[in-house]
Design a protein around this motif. Sequence first.
Motif, short mmCIF file in Angstrom:
data_model
loop_
_atom_site.label_atom_id
_atom_site.label_comp_id
_atom_site.label_asym_id
_atom_site.label_seq_id
_atom_site.Cartn_x
_atom_site.Cartn_y
_atom_site.Cartn_z
N VAL A 60 146.50 112.99 45.66
CA VAL A 60 147.32 112.25 44.42
C VAL A 60 146.29 111.55 43.76
CG1 VAL A 60 149.20 111.66 46.20
CG2 VAL A 60 147.22 109.91 46.08
N GLN A 61 145.12 111.48 44.00
CA GLN A 61 143.97 111.12 43.06
C GLN A 61 143.98 111.35 41.57
OE1 GLN A 61 140.15 110.61 44.67
NE2 GLN A 61 140.19 108.38 44.60
N PRO A 62 143.88 112.57 41.43
CA PRO A 62 143.92 113.14 39.92
C PRO A 62 145.06 112.76 39.15
CG PRO A 62 143.88 114.97 41.47
CD PRO A 62 143.63 113.76 42.39
N LEU A 63 146.26 112.40 40.22
CA LEU A 63 147.65 112.45 39.67
C LEU A 63 147.99 110.86 39.28
CD1 LEU A 63 149.54 114.66 42.28
CD2 LEU A 63 148.43 115.39 40.07
N LEU A 64 147.25 109.99 39.28
CA LEU A 64 147.54 108.56 39.19
C LEU A 64 147.95 108.40 37.81
CD1 LEU A 64 144.51 106.60 40.99
CD2 LEU A 64 146.55 107.48 41.94
N PRO A 65 147.26 109.01 36.61
CA PRO A 65 147.89 108.81 35.28
C PRO A 65 149.05 109.35 35.10
CG PRO A 65 145.53 109.51 35.39
CD PRO A 65 146.03 109.63 36.64
N GLU A 66 149.51 110.45 35.79
CA GLU A 66 150.78 111.09 36.08
C GLU A 66 151.75 110.08 36.51
OE1 GLU A 66 151.95 114.04 34.87
OE2 GLU A 66 149.71 114.63 34.19
N PHE A 67 151.47 109.46 37.46
CA PHE A 67 152.43 108.34 38.19
C PHE A 67 152.58 107.29 37.26
CE2 PHE A 67 150.82 109.76 42.58
CZ PHE A 67 151.45 110.63 42.76
N ALA A 110 139.20 120.42 47.11
CA ALA A 110 140.46 121.19 47.00
C ALA A 110 141.55 120.46 46.44
CB ALA A 110 140.44 122.19 48.08
N GLY A 111 141.76 119.21 47.42
CA GLY A 111 143.00 118.45 47.04
C GLY A 111 142.82 117.91 45.58
N ARG A 112 141.71 117.83 44.87
CA ARG A 112 141.68 117.26 43.58
C ARG A 112 142.02 118.31 42.47
NH1 ARG A 112 138.87 113.71 46.77
NH2 ARG A 112 138.66 111.48 46.04
N VAL A 113 141.25 119.17 43.01
CA VAL A 113 141.20 120.46 41.84
C VAL A 113 142.57 121.13 41.83
CG1 VAL A 113 140.29 122.73 41.18
CG2 VAL A 113 138.67 120.65 42.00
N ILE A 114 143.09 121.61 43.02
CA ILE A 114 144.37 122.30 43.14
C ILE A 114 145.47 121.35 42.68
CG2 ILE A 114 145.88 123.22 44.63
CD1 ILE A 114 143.57 123.98 46.66
N SER A 115 145.47 120.07 43.10
CA SER A 115 146.67 119.38 42.75
C SER A 115 146.42 119.18 41.07
CB SER A 115 146.62 118.09 43.20
OG SER A 115 145.52 117.45 42.87
N GLY A 116 145.39 119.11 40.58
CA GLY A 116 145.10 119.03 39.16
C GLY A 116 145.71 120.18 38.18
N ILE A 117 145.33 121.19 38.82
CA ILE A 117 145.65 122.48 38.14
C ILE A 117 147.21 122.84 38.31
CG2 ILE A 117 145.37 125.00 38.25
CD1 ILE A 117 142.56 124.65 39.01
N LEU A 118 147.78 122.62 39.40
CA LEU A 118 149.14 122.66 39.80
C LEU A 118 150.02 121.88 38.77
CD1 LEU A 118 149.40 123.46 43.54
CD2 LEU A 118 149.46 125.01 41.65
N ALA A 119 149.37 120.49 38.67
CA ALA A 119 150.14 119.71 37.96
C ALA A 119 150.18 120.08 36.47
CB ALA A 119 149.52 118.01 37.98
#
Length: 428
Positions: free
Chosen positions: A62-69, A182-191
Amino acid sequence: MTSSPAPHRPSSDDPLSSSTSAAPSPTSNPTPYLEHGSRAFWHASLALLFAGYATFSLLYCVQPLLPEFSATFGVSPAQSALSVSVTTASLALAIFVAGFVSEGWSRHRLMTLSLTASSVLTVITAFLPSWHGLLFVRALEGLALGGVPAVAMAYLAEEVDPEGLGLAMGLYVGGTAIGGMAGRVISGILADFFSWRVAIGGIGALGLLSTLAFRALLPPSRRFVPRRGMGFHHHRRALAGHLTHRGLPFLFLIGFVLMGSFVTLYNYAGYRLLGAPFRLSQTQIGAIFSVYLTGVVASPWSGKMADAFGRGRVLIASLLLMIAGVLLTLSMSLAVIIGGIACLTFGFFAGHAVASSWVGRLATHAKGQAAALYLLAYYLGSSVIGSYGGHFWTSFGWAGVAGLICALLLAGLAGAGYLHRRERTGVA
């Protein structure tokens, strides 16, 4: 070159050493270790690498998704960071309990259950409609993950030949590096291509696959004998023994410093890079976070260096590298900022690999509890400093965040210097 630590002898540092009810020391256990280079050694190391990957990818996806939240739920940066902090806070408490419970439970079963439950909860998070519901499930996920980190460290300390422990622990920490990246990169790309919900759901599915690989590979414990029926008195004495040890509390402090500094930088770097003058996309920021892969090299390398030149020297060098990295991020050049993030990341994983393996060597009894105390401090650093850093970002910008991190690292450097002096005298 620093000499190897002297064989352990009972001392005032180890209050449990005179107890007749204490468990047999590792040196008195006739069951052989997993020897470095053997098939079982590599199976155990690979299994724990999968466990490390799953733990960190689930924890920090969830860390790269903080601005999305912030955009989706209308929350501030500090509030958005709670999606990380509530998980690490509950994980810290769960690890503390797991360290005690693990003395009487199967290591293999406890870690498998924890990985499975946390992966399922991550998938559930992708479907939650409210911010408070998301925080609640993320807190449950932290509780579920608690059975992995402390038990993994204790498993390696008990089962692996001390001569290969630095490498084995380094590979485990390297797995956490792969997972965090992987958690940061994959979640950022998918988002970017789909949505943050697809990103979180995809990470949860990968966590389930990693759990299957972990369960298939990990050899059963051979040197661990479950101890049931231990009451509060035993646990209190074990806890007191660790907290009054002349070296262990400083390792606990360093764990707090390492993780607090690391998570704070990664929590708020995204906000800085999304804004002017950089205005990067989530995919671009995720690509920058691939410097996490330096941890794959740093962890096993630092383990080997610590075995050869002394843990204190490597730990001090790691903290100094982290300070240099933070200072580099103050630049307005994107290339220099990326270099600074890479330096801090390399130093973090090198320092954590050394400190975590050092805990296993200094704790002569109840290693699971000692590991739990280290990780309690480690994840409290993530939850407390990681969340509090949001106020520094809001009030003082990136300079405030960098100043907070540097102050924390200087405190850790003082603790590392003390441990290095003890190591040189052969008592740490």
